[in-house]
Write an enzyme that holds these catalytic residues in place. Structure first.
Site, mmCIF file in Angstrom:
data_model
loop_
_atom_site.group_PDB
_atom_site.id
_atom_site.type_symbol
_atom_site.label_atom_id
_atom_site.label_comp_id
_atom_site.label_asym_id
_atom_site.label_seq_id
_atom_site.Cartn_x
_atom_site.Cartn_y
_atom_site.Cartn_z
ATOM 1 N N GLU A 100 0.596 -0.941 -0.247
ATOM 2 C CA GLU A 100 -0.286 0.229 0.176
ATOM 3 C C GLU A 100 0.580 1.308 -0.271
ATOM 4 O O GLU A 100 2.023 1.360 0.711
ATOM 5 C CB GLU A 100 -0.946 -0.054 1.073
ATOM 6 C CG GLU A 100 -2.411 -1.148 1.359
ATOM 7 C CD GLU A 100 -2.975 -0.962 2.123
ATOM 8 O OE1 GLU A 100 -3.617 -1.305 2.186
ATOM 9 O OE2 GLU A 100 -2.239 -0.520 3.384
ATOM 10 N N CYS A 113 3.330 8.863 1.384
ATOM 11 C CA CYS A 113 3.994 7.823 1.778
ATOM 12 C C CYS A 113 4.152 6.696 1.277
ATOM 13 O O CYS A 113 3.344 6.073 0.720
ATOM 14 C CB CYS A 113 2.566 7.875 2.946
ATOM 15 S SG CYS A 113 3.513 6.490 4.804
ATOM 16 N N CYS A 124 6.338 -3.683 15.978
ATOM 17 C CA CYS A 124 5.710 -2.436 17.171
ATOM 18 C C CYS A 124 4.250 -3.093 17.449
ATOM 19 O O CYS A 124 3.706 -3.928 16.660
ATOM 20 C CB CYS A 124 5.798 -1.498 16.440
ATOM 21 S SG CYS A 124 7.468 -1.397 16.518
ATOM 22 N N CYS A 127 1.282 -1.255 15.557
ATOM 23 C CA CYS A 127 0.974 -1.181 13.863
ATOM 24 C C CYS A 127 0.794 -2.499 13.518
ATOM 25 O O CYS A 127 0.927 -3.721 13.696
ATOM 26 C CB CYS A 127 2.692 -1.180 13.668
ATOM 27 S SG CYS A 127 2.949 -0.794 12.054
ATOM 28 N N CYS A 348 -1.501 6.670 9.997
ATOM 29 C CA CYS A 348 -0.076 6.200 10.873
ATOM 30 C C CYS A 348 -0.257 4.924 10.994
ATOM 31 O O CYS A 348 -0.924 4.618 12.442
ATOM 32 C CB CYS A 348 0.417 6.937 11.211
ATOM 33 S SG CYS A 348 2.327 6.519 12.114
#
Length: 356
Positions: A100, A113, A124, A127, A348
């Protein structure tokens, strides 16, 4: 008769640096060097998807190129558009793997991005990409090819241009360092994509050896995924990244070669009740107060409900403001980053190949 099994594979021109393309043109195609400039311009400046589109290339050379080379760019599989104008592209790579990339609307332009790996090995805890695990590294052609696809999409829909790049998508860029550096070198070519070094930011959890090489290259400014003000808390939130002690990581960043107005950026995802209290703010000041840096505060973005219960909660907005004000009162340049594209899982920490 030539055995098809022994026919050499076609060269992927988007996966060749400027010097590699020149070697291919001169040594393999037996063409004069100026043909390199023509091809490079068509590939990276004009975004040509076929050799037939290259109007100043002779028919004989086009035939050679069709026999010996290919232009392989990622294919758009799904496009999702947020209510805030953010665009997420699910791209299919030549081997069928998917990644993506996100286009974020800014004042009069877009920031892209970029992903550097299929999945991510860092795992993490906050995430979604880390839940996928790592499948493989992306090639330079796949990394920079995201930009060609994005530019074509923006042009097709008469949207503002692409100006800034952040390597903050899927993957840890410094774990794909060779292809990252090749990509950054290609981006800066004035005859091609021509995006200046100051407009490219590489996000990393902090790998000292990779940061040293990136710094020596002078090709990008780092943004460090910090997310905790102490080694103990970082070990809980980012166990793999925290294998590098904070003291060692910060020492490496203190030595990072910055230009006059540049600073190291520290990204800090605020997790409700976990790292967002005033006590944490004071610890962060103790950690960064004397350093040449700026801090981006990002409120946690829970994954879409259909993926299951979120591991954390978003912080209280008033608490985020208080956190920012405290850091600023201690003369640390601090920004609250607005999360874009949450409704399409493009914010994010949300990238997880959700096509629906």
């Amino acid at each position: 008769m030539t055995d098809a099994a022994h026919t050499p594979p076609k060269a992927d021109l988007l996966n060749l640096t400027r010097s590699e393309l020149e070697a291919f043109v001169v040594d393999e195609l037996k063409q004069p060097r100026f043909r390199t400039d023509q091809l490079w311009h068509w590939l990276w400046n004009r975004g040509a998807q076929s050799f037939e589109a290259m109007t100043n290339i002779s028919g004989a050379l086009k035939q050679k190129l069709n026999e010996r080379a290919a232009i392989i760019r990622p294919a758009v599989d799904v496009v999702r558009v947020s209510c805030d104008g953010t665009i997420k592209l699910l791209l299919k790579l030549a081997d069928g793997e998917k990644i993506e990339t996100v286009l974020i609307p800014m004042a009069g332009h877009y920031t892209q991005c970029l992903s550097t790996q299929v999945g991510c090995a860092m795992a993490c805890t906050f995430c979604s990409t880390g839940e996928l695990g790592l499948t493989r590294n992306m090639t330079m052609g796949e990394i920079v090819g995201q930009i060609l696809v994005a530019r074509a999409h923006l042009a097709e829909h008469s949207l503002p241009p692409l100006k800034n790049l952040v390597f903050m998508g899927m993957g840890e860029p410094l774990m794909n360092l060779t292809e990252l550096l090749r990509s950054l070198e290609t981006l800066g070519s004035p005859e091609g994509i021509s995006i200046a070094t100051r407009r490219s930011t590489v996000s990393s959890v902090g790998i000292p050896a990779g940061l040293k090489i990136l710094g020596d290259s002078g090709l990008a400014v780092p943004a460090i995924s910090l997310h905790a003000p102490t080694q103990e808390l970082r070990e809980k939130l980012m166990p793999k990244a925290a294998r590098v002690p904070l003291e060692e990581l910060l020492g490496c960043l203190d030595r990072y070669p910055l230009k006059m107005r540049e600073r190291v950026t520290y990204e800090y995802i605020m997790l409700g009740g976990v790292n967002d209290t005033m006590a944490h703010a004071k610890q962060l000041v103790k950690l960064l107060g004397q350093r040449r840096c700026k801090v981006n505060l990002i409120s946690y973005n829970p994954p879409p409900p259909e993926t299951g219960k979120a591991p954390f909660e978003a912080p209280d907005p008033e608490g985020v403001l208080a956190f920012e004000n405290y850091l600023r009162s201690k003369h640390i340049t601090t920004f609250i980053r607005r999360s874009m594209g949450q409704d399409i899982a493009a914010a994010c920490g949300q990238l997880k190949l959700l096509a629906g």
